[in-house]
Design a protein around this motif. Structure first.
Motif, short mmCIF file in Angstrom:
data_model
loop_
_atom_site.label_atom_id
_atom_site.label_comp_id
_atom_site.label_asym_id
_atom_site.label_seq_id
_atom_site.Cartn_x
_atom_site.Cartn_y
_atom_site.Cartn_z
N ASP A 172 31.77 39.15 38.53
CA ASP A 172 31.66 39.48 39.95
C ASP A 172 32.12 40.90 40.25
O ASP A 172 31.90 41.41 41.35
N SER A 189 30.72 33.20 35.45
CA SER A 189 31.73 32.99 36.49
C SER A 189 32.76 31.98 36.02
O SER A 189 32.40 30.94 35.46
N ARG A 207 33.31 46.87 43.04
CA ARG A 207 32.43 46.83 41.87
C ARG A 207 32.62 48.11 41.06
O ARG A 207 32.78 49.19 41.63
N ARG A 228 34.88 39.10 34.17
CA ARG A 228 34.79 39.33 35.62
C ARG A 228 33.38 39.75 35.99
O ARG A 228 33.11 40.91 36.31
N LYS A 261 26.32 35.68 36.99
CA LYS A 261 27.36 34.87 37.65
C LYS A 261 27.27 33.41 37.22
O LYS A 261 28.28 32.74 37.04
#
Length: 378
Positions: free
Chosen positions: A137, A375, A109, A135, A371
């Motif tokens: 995540d 995502s 991260r 991104r 997300k």
């Protein structure tokens, strides 16, 4: 004369034999190869010493253990989650060229922002958001493109937090010594300057952290930080690169008095920067005393040669901690816990319901909402 000549020839022969045996002995241990190609960050002299045969049991001195390589550290700790809480790679979209490094060095991260407390930060805030939508995540976008002396900054901050940014930073609350940020146009005079008190209230409302740059890390600047910490107990403060030009004793005083302050530990500064007056070992007792209040960062490698060197320094902190629970907290969990406390915003919920009207919004946090919205389908 003949006898003396014979003795000389014999002596020379003995010397040549000794040199030959020594050369064979050193070469068989890889001496010449290791001396010629020292490992990164290691001097030729230290490489030569490391390659000498181990001392006999009767030796008085004990040889120091060999320094672990980055490959060794990745093998040992790479499977554990690791977060960089302070990264400027939204500037010039540098993050696009860092993806291979982050993947190779197993970073999980990155708290991403770019320029700080100046007009150009408005653009780099947008780059950080763009990286996040690609991104969600991996990237955690923060922002700093507002003038803390202008009341309109409160509208900008609310809009960005509603949109889904996770925090504010790096915000220059005070800078008098830095050759870079002491010159930025929107810096504060101290951590209570301008609209910072109202900004702290907004952060508390959204449960979003604020990462502050403060230099020098002492005197009236820290007095004003204490005022902010005391008067805004529901706001989460992150002291940016708290170990830079600062002592463990100063940090300890803040941690003991204020539960709402966290320390961004710029590992590369303490381990690699010659300006550091402290060693990593000086901070370890403090990290062990307050394991839930430290996080690691690279500051994009500022002043330490490269960002990858700064990543390696983070792994060296984990290795020095040498306790699985501490490693897990400081490497990742402390930041993750802060982010998971941020509730999904009304703006995020509306966008999610547009995509999926049946989605249950109860207890949804900002990480989960991001997300769901961004995502990519693999």
């Amino acid at each position: 004369m003949v006898k003396m000549k014979a003795i000389s020839i014999a002596s020379i022969s003995v010397v040549l034999v000794v040199i030959g045996v020594s050369f064979w002995g050193f070469n068989s241990t890889g001496f010449w190869q290791k001396a010629a190609i020292p490992t990164p960050g290691e001097s030729v002299a230290s490489s030569m010493v490391a390659s000498l045969p181990a001392p006999s049991p009767n030796s008085i001195e004990t040889a120091a253990p060999a320094k672990k390589s980055l490959a060794d550290l990745l093998l040992q700790y790479g499977s554990l989650p690791l977060a960089d809480v302070h990264n400027h790679d939204a500037s010039d979209k540098k993050y696009a060229g860092m993806k291979g490094v982050w993947q190779r060095d197993q970073v999980d991260r990155v708290v991403l922002f770019g320029d700080v407390s100046e007009y150009s930060a408005i653009r780099t805030d947008e780059y950080a958001w763009e990286a996040y939508t690609e991104r969600s995540d991996f990237f955690t976008p923060f922002f700093s493109g507002f003038d803390l002396h202008d009341p309109s900054c409160l509208d900008v901050i609310r809009k960005n937090l509603e949109q889904g940014y996770f925090g504010l930073g790096e915000i220059v609350a005070a800078s008098y010594n830095s050759p870079v940020v002491s010159k930025v146009e929107w810096k504060g005079k101290d951590p209570m300057d301008g609209f910072l008190p109202q900004i702290y209230d907004l952060c508390a409302e959204y449960q979003a952290p604020i990462l502050l740059h403060m230099d020098p890390p002492n005197g009236f600047v820290i007095d004003k930080l204490e005022e902010a910490l005391k008067s805004h107990p529901k706001t989460t403060f992150i002291f940016g690169h708290a170990n830079a030009y600062n002592s463990p004793e100063n940090i300890k005083q803040l941690l003991e008095k204020y539960p709402n302050v966290y320390m961004d530990f710029f590992a590369g500064f303490t381990i690699l920067n010659l300006d550091s007056a402290n060693r990593l070992e000086d901070f370890l007792p403090l990290m062990k005393q307050f394991p839930d209040r430290f996080m690691l960062s690279t500051d994009s490698g500022y002043g330490v040669g490269s960002e990858e060197a700064a990543i390696e320094a983070m792994y060296r902190v984990l290795d020095a901690l040498n306790e699985p629970t501490l490693i897990s907290q400081i490497a990742y969990s402390n930041l993750d816990d802060i982010l998971r406390k941020e509730p999904a915003t009304q703006t995020q919920k509306k966008a999610i319901l547009t995509q999926d009207p049946s989605r249950d919004m109860a207890g949804l946090n900002k990480l989960e909402a991001g997300k769901l919205l961004y995502s990519k389908v693999k």
